[in-house]
Design a protein around this motif. Structure first.
Motif, PDB file in Angstrom:
ATOM      1  N   THR A 171       9.200  -4.294 -11.869  1.00  0.00           N
ATOM      2  CA  THR A 171       7.778  -4.106 -12.093  1.00  0.00           C
ATOM      3  C   THR A 171       6.943  -4.707 -10.969  1.00  0.00           C
ATOM      4  OG1 THR A 171       5.969  -4.457 -13.672  1.00  0.00           O
ATOM      5  CG2 THR A 171       7.538  -6.227 -13.454  1.00  0.00           C
ATOM      6  N   GLY A 172       5.822  -4.039 -10.673  1.00  0.00           N
ATOM      7  CA  GLY A 172       4.882  -4.552  -9.684  1.00  0.00           C
ATOM      8  C   GLY A 172       3.777  -5.323 -10.382  1.00  0.00           C
ATOM      9  N   GLY A 173       2.620  -5.389  -9.753  1.00  0.00           N
ATOM     10  CA  GLY A 173       1.516  -6.137 -10.342  1.00  0.00           C
ATOM     11  C   GLY A 173       1.727  -7.627 -10.210  1.00  0.00           C
ATOM     12  N   CYS A 174       1.849  -8.106  -8.981  1.00  0.00           N
ATOM     13  CA  CYS A 174       2.106  -9.534  -8.728  1.00  0.00           C
ATOM     14  C   CYS A 174       0.789 -10.306  -8.796  1.00  0.00           C
ATOM     15  CB  CYS A 174       2.753  -9.708  -7.354  1.00  0.00           C
ATOM     16  SG  CYS A 174       3.137 -11.423  -6.952  1.00  0.00           S
ATOM     17  N   LYS A 175       0.554 -10.917  -9.948  1.00  0.00           N
ATOM     18  CA  LYS A 175      -0.709 -11.625 -10.171  1.00  0.00           C
ATOM     19  C   LYS A 175      -0.596 -13.133  -9.976  1.00  0.00           C
ATOM     20  CE  LYS A 175      -2.738  -8.197 -13.300  1.00  0.00           C
ATOM     21  NZ  LYS A 175      -1.785  -7.110 -13.004  1.00  0.00           N
ATOM     22  N   ASN A 176       0.602 -13.615  -9.720  1.00  0.00           N
ATOM     23  CA  ASN A 176       0.792 -15.054  -9.564  1.00  0.00           C
ATOM     24  C   ASN A 176       1.665 -15.357  -8.340  1.00  0.00           C
ATOM     25  OD1 ASN A 176       0.590 -17.793 -10.228  1.00  0.00           O
ATOM     26  ND2 ASN A 176       2.496 -17.726 -11.412  1.00  0.00           N
ATOM     27  N   PRO A 177       1.238 -14.910  -7.147  1.00  0.00           N
ATOM     28  CA  PRO A 177       2.028 -15.188  -5.946  1.00  0.00           C
ATOM     29  C   PRO A 177       1.999 -16.663  -5.594  1.00  0.00           C
ATOM     30  CG  PRO A 177      -0.090 -14.271  -5.339  1.00  0.00           C
ATOM     31  CD  PRO A 177      -0.019 -14.203  -6.838  1.00  0.00           C
ATOM     32  N   LYS A 178       3.016 -17.089  -4.861  1.00  0.00           N
ATOM     33  CA  LYS A 178       3.109 -18.489  -4.448  1.00  0.00           C
ATOM     34  C   LYS A 178       3.064 -18.586  -2.930  1.00  0.00           C
ATOM     35  CE  LYS A 178       5.685 -20.326  -8.391  1.00  0.00           C
ATOM     36  NZ  LYS A 178       6.784 -21.224  -8.782  1.00  0.00           N
ATOM     37  N   PHE A 179       2.424 -19.641  -2.433  1.00  0.00           N
ATOM     38  CA  PHE A 179       2.365 -19.927  -1.004  1.00  0.00           C
ATOM     39  C   PHE A 179       3.195 -21.166  -0.725  1.00  0.00           C
ATOM     40  CE2 PHE A 179      -1.125 -17.139  -1.604  1.00  0.00           C
ATOM     41  CZ  PHE A 179      -1.470 -16.581  -0.383  1.00  0.00           C
ATOM     42  N   THR A 180       4.103 -21.077   0.236  1.00  0.00           N
ATOM     43  CA  THR A 180       4.961 -22.203   0.588  1.00  0.00           C
ATOM     44  C   THR A 180       4.841 -22.485   2.078  1.00  0.00           C
ATOM     45  OG1 THR A 180       6.561 -21.666  -1.154  1.00  0.00           O
ATOM     46  CG2 THR A 180       7.325 -23.082   0.629  1.00  0.00           C
ATOM     47  N   GLU A 181       4.421 -23.699   2.407  1.00  0.00           N
ATOM     48  CA  GLU A 181       4.457 -24.144   3.799  1.00  0.00           C
ATOM     49  C   GLU A 181       5.913 -24.504   4.078  1.00  0.00           C
ATOM     50  OE1 GLU A 181       1.827 -24.029   5.717  1.00  0.00           O
ATOM     51  OE2 GLU A 181       0.423 -23.487   4.122  1.00  0.00           O
ATOM     52  N   TYR A 182       6.636 -23.574   4.640  1.00  0.00           N
ATOM     53  CA  TYR A 182       8.094 -23.691   4.635  1.00  0.00           C
ATOM     54  C   TYR A 182       8.620 -24.665   5.681  1.00  0.00           C
ATOM     55  CZ  TYR A 182      12.970 -22.341   4.337  1.00  0.00           C
ATOM     56  OH  TYR A 182      14.331 -22.369   4.176  1.00  0.00           O
TER      57      TYR A 182
ATOM     58  N   LYS B 160      -9.595 -12.621   5.593  1.00  0.00           N
ATOM     59  CA  LYS B 160      -9.835 -11.335   4.950  1.00  0.00           C
ATOM     60  C   LYS B 160      -8.516 -10.583   4.739  1.00  0.00           C
ATOM     61  CE  LYS B 160     -12.834  -8.402   3.294  1.00  0.00           C
ATOM     62  NZ  LYS B 160     -13.892  -7.802   4.143  1.00  0.00           N
ATOM     63  N   LEU B 161      -7.601 -10.701   5.697  1.00  0.00           N
ATOM     64  CA  LEU B 161      -6.321 -10.020   5.585  1.00  0.00           C
ATOM     65  C   LEU B 161      -5.561 -10.467   4.342  1.00  0.00           C
ATOM     66  CD1 LEU B 161      -3.971  -8.280   6.662  1.00  0.00           C
ATOM     67  CD2 LEU B 161      -3.324 -10.207   8.117  1.00  0.00           C
ATOM     68  N   ILE B 162      -5.453 -11.752   4.139  1.00  0.00           N
ATOM     69  CA  ILE B 162      -4.709 -12.276   2.993  1.00  0.00           C
ATOM     70  C   ILE B 162      -5.454 -11.989   1.691  1.00  0.00           C
ATOM     71  CG2 ILE B 162      -3.650 -14.312   1.976  1.00  0.00           C
ATOM     72  CD1 ILE B 162      -2.436 -13.210   4.644  1.00  0.00           C
ATOM     73  N   GLU B 163      -6.767 -12.071   1.727  1.00  0.00           N
ATOM     74  CA  GLU B 163      -7.567 -11.741   0.542  1.00  0.00           C
ATOM     75  C   GLU B 163      -7.302 -10.298   0.111  1.00  0.00           C
ATOM     76  OE1 GLU B 163     -12.241 -10.821  -0.215  1.00  0.00           O
ATOM     77  OE2 GLU B 163     -11.786 -12.646   0.903  1.00  0.00           O
ATOM     78  N   ARG B 164      -7.305  -9.389   1.064  1.00  0.00           N
ATOM     79  CA  ARG B 164      -7.017  -7.989   0.758  1.00  0.00           C
ATOM     80  C   ARG B 164      -5.613  -7.838   0.168  1.00  0.00           C
ATOM     81  NH1 ARG B 164     -10.170  -6.032   5.587  1.00  0.00           N
ATOM     82  NH2 ARG B 164     -11.718  -4.602   4.705  1.00  0.00           N
ATOM     83  N   PHE B 165      -4.652  -8.443   0.835  1.00  0.00           N
ATOM     84  CA  PHE B 165      -3.264  -8.319   0.403  1.00  0.00           C
ATOM     85  C   PHE B 165      -3.088  -8.784  -1.038  1.00  0.00           C
ATOM     86  CE2 PHE B 165       1.082 -10.294   0.265  1.00  0.00           C
ATOM     87  CZ  PHE B 165       1.796  -9.105   0.277  1.00  0.00           C
ATOM     88  N   LEU B 166      -3.686  -9.902  -1.386  1.00  0.00           N
ATOM     89  CA  LEU B 166      -3.563 -10.428  -2.748  1.00  0.00           C
ATOM     90  C   LEU B 166      -4.215  -9.497  -3.767  1.00  0.00           C
ATOM     91  CD1 LEU B 166      -4.170 -14.257  -2.194  1.00  0.00           C
ATOM     92  CD2 LEU B 166      -2.007 -13.008  -2.299  1.00  0.00           C
ATOM     93  N   GLU B 167      -5.309  -8.887  -3.387  1.00  0.00           N
ATOM     94  CA  GLU B 167      -5.961  -7.921  -4.288  1.00  0.00           C
ATOM     95  C   GLU B 167      -5.062  -6.707  -4.507  1.00  0.00           C
ATOM     96  OE1 GLU B 167      -9.698  -6.948  -2.580  1.00  0.00           O
ATOM     97  OE2 GLU B 167     -10.650  -8.857  -3.091  1.00  0.00           O
ATOM     98  N   TYR B 168      -4.434  -6.233  -3.448  1.00  0.00           N
ATOM     99  CA  TYR B 168      -3.608  -5.028  -3.541  1.00  0.00           C
ATOM    100  C   TYR B 168      -2.350  -5.263  -4.373  1.00  0.00           C
ATOM    101  CZ  TYR B 168      -6.484  -3.522   0.481  1.00  0.00           C
ATOM    102  OH  TYR B 168      -7.526  -3.205   1.323  1.00  0.00           O
ATOM    103  N   ILE B 169      -1.680  -6.396  -4.147  1.00  0.00           N
ATOM    104  CA  ILE B 169      -0.414  -6.622  -4.855  1.00  0.00           C
ATOM    105  C   ILE B 169      -0.626  -6.909  -6.337  1.00  0.00           C
ATOM    106  CG2 ILE B 169       0.764  -7.409  -2.768  1.00  0.00           C
ATOM    107  CD1 ILE B 169       0.559 -10.284  -3.837  1.00  0.00           C
ATOM    108  N   ALA B 170      -1.831  -7.303  -6.720  1.00  0.00           N
ATOM    109  CA  ALA B 170      -2.110  -7.556  -8.139  1.00  0.00           C
ATOM    110  C   ALA B 170      -2.187  -6.261  -8.950  1.00  0.00           C
ATOM    111  CB  ALA B 170      -3.416  -8.341  -8.284  1.00  0.00           C
ATOM    112  N   ILE B 171      -2.337  -5.128  -8.264  1.00  0.00           N
ATOM    113  CA  ILE B 171      -2.435  -3.826  -8.926  1.00  0.00           C
ATOM    114  C   ILE B 171      -1.046  -3.203  -8.986  1.00  0.00           C
ATOM    115  CG2 ILE B 171      -3.505  -1.554  -8.877  1.00  0.00           C
ATOM    116  CD1 ILE B 171      -5.725  -2.786  -7.116  1.00  0.00           C
ATOM    117  N   ASP B 172      -0.545  -2.969 -10.186  1.00  0.00           N
ATOM    118  CA  ASP B 172       0.779  -2.369 -10.339  1.00  0.00           C
ATOM    119  C   ASP B 172       0.724  -0.900  -9.923  1.00  0.00           C
ATOM    120  OD1 ASP B 172       3.347  -1.703 -10.987  1.00  0.00           O
ATOM    121  OD2 ASP B 172       3.186  -2.121 -13.127  1.00  0.00           O
ATOM    122  N   THR B 173       1.559  -0.508  -8.956  1.00  0.00           N
ATOM    123  CA  THR B 173       1.567   0.870  -8.457  1.00  0.00           C
ATOM    124  C   THR B 173       2.981   1.435  -8.422  1.00  0.00           C
ATOM    125  OG1 THR B 173       1.634   0.050  -6.181  1.00  0.00           O
ATOM    126  CG2 THR B 173      -0.537   0.602  -7.077  1.00  0.00           C
ATOM    127  N   MET B 174       3.818   1.021  -9.351  1.00  0.00           N
ATOM    128  CA  MET B 174       5.208   1.483  -9.366  1.00  0.00           C
ATOM    129  C   MET B 174       5.272   3.012  -9.500  1.00  0.00           C
ATOM    130  SD  MET B 174       8.199   0.766 -12.185  1.00  0.00           S
ATOM    131  CE  MET B 174       8.219  -1.010 -11.984  1.00  0.00           C
TER     132      MET B 174
END
Length: 407
Positions: free
Chosen positions: A90-101, A8-22
């Motif tokens: 610009t904000g509104g990150c709609k295409n974040p990437k996940f890397t198993e580093y 749920k934490l990551i789901e929320r985070f992804l929803e929030y960062i997709a909204i541009d709030t600059m």
């Protein structure tokens, strides 16, 4: 707790960062940009769905209360995060990437990578899952990670009434990135005895010292005439602004300072022969050195005016002050954060902020408010990143602090 909140934490985070709030430093409105309001409205609705009392005021501030579930006298603890993102990109990150580093560079796109040589902090993140941008926007972990971590901790506390706690209040603010986040914060209505901003960097960071800050605007009035007949008549305001800049110590620029060393920074310049403006940031942790820096700026302007005949005006205003003198006398606030970190296996990294947070101004408004890590790195640019595991720990820490405050 880890497995229960992670998804749920990551789901929320992804929803929030997709909204541009600059936020917009050139705007006089509150909030400075209307694009911050959709996220504010969303947060109010989510808080109410969780079961909290929540409000959204006309300036974009969201407040909520989790009532106490114990009769024991417990201090009211607050948690604060900001919803806006930096105007740097610009904000509104709609295409974040996940890397198993596993080490090496992290490729964002064909043009940009987070290079291990340039960002050696990567070496500490081997084995973690890192969220990054695709190189075209900010990630928004500053401070939507803090928002998501607070939201998840609240939901966890609601779902686990066996955890006894006092009243917990939360606040989500607009315009922190442009230094206005605390301007309209309702400290009295918030009702906390003390609070923490979840707005720091790497895991373990805990900060109750910050810069004393001032802004300076230099306005230079030149005299524009045709260059063919400009001898002994033309006054080039651009050159005068450059001359004034050369009077400030080069060693006291951000690119040459660290730790407790303050700086002067030319933040923006606009000019023609006739008229030039330069905006400066002045910073120092030490109050005496801070005042000395402001005095040096005034002296430089005075010298230029004597040389050229009152062509420069200076607007110099304090922005915020070091919260240390407010927070440090309240040792229990510091001890609560440090002890709670240690309880869940986090090594506290007590550091001074080379910057400021909403908590700086709130502390001087009567709400002692140090800063805690949210887990991110490389803020204000396309190389921003955050490990999933560190976000989880931040959310766990909030629960642990609320629990320990009631012991």
């Amino acid at each position: 707790m880890v497995f229960e909140i992670m998804e749920k934490l990551i789901e929320r985070f992804l929803e929030y960062i997709a909204i541009d709030t600059m936020s917009d430093p050139k705007s006089d409105t509150v909030p400075s940009s209307s694009i911050q309001l959709p996220l504010a409205k969303k947060l109010k609705e989510e808080l109410e769905e969780i079961g909290l009392k929540a409000t959204l005021d006309d300036k974009g501030y969201v407040y909520a209360t989790l009532e106490a579930n114990t009769d024991k006298k417990v201090p009211v603890i607050g948690f604060i995060a900001h919803i806006d993102t930096s105007p740097a990109l610009t904000g509104g990150c709609k295409n974040p990437k996940f890397t198993e580093y596993k080490g090496g560079d992290i490729k964002l796109n064909e043009q940009y990578s987070i290079n291990e040589a340039e960002f050696p902090i990567l070496k500490k993140l081997v084995g973690k899952t890192i969220i990054t941008t695709d190189g075209t926007t900010l990630l928004g972990a500053d401070d939507k990670a803090g928002v998501a971590e607070i939201m998840n901790a609240l939901e966890y506390l609601v779902k686990h009434p066996e955890i006894k706690h006092g009243k917990v209040v939360v606040g989500f603010t607009p315009d922190e990135e442009i230094g206005r986040g605390a301007d309209h914060f309702d400290v009295k209505g918030f009702g906390a005895d003390f609070a923490y901003t979840m707005d720091g960097g790497e895991i373990g960071e805990f900060q109750y010292e910050n810069f004393n800050a001032a802004s300076a605007v230099i306005k230079v009035q030149g005299k524009s005439v045709h260059p063919g007949s400009g001898k002994d008549v033309m006054i080039n305001s651009i050159y005068i602004a450059m001359e004034l800049e050369q009077m400030l110590p080069k060693a006291q620029r951000p690119e040459h300072t660290q730790d407790y060393e303050g700086f002067f920074m030319a933040n923006e310049i606009n000019g023609t022969i006739d008229y030039t403006t330069v905006e400066y940031l002045i910073r120092d942790h030490d109050k005496v050195k801070f005042e000395e820096k402001k005095a040096l700026m005034r002296s430089a302007v005075e010298y230029i005016n004597k040389k050229y005949g009152n062509v420069v005006t200076l607007e110099l205003n304090d922005s915020y002050y070091n919260m240390k003198e407010i927070v440090e006398p309240h040792k229990e606030i510091i001890d609560l954060a440090v002890k709670s970190m240690e309880n869940i296996g986090i090594t506290p990294l007590v550091r001074a902020i080379r910057g400021g947070t909403d908590g700086c101004q709130l502390s001087y408004k009567g709400l002692p408010c140090p800063n805690i890590f949210a887990g991110g790195y490389n803020f204000h640019g396309r190389f921003e990143m955050i490990p999933v595991e560190d976000m989880i720990k931040a959310s766990e820490l909030i629960v642990e602090m609320v629990k320990n405050a009631a012991l």
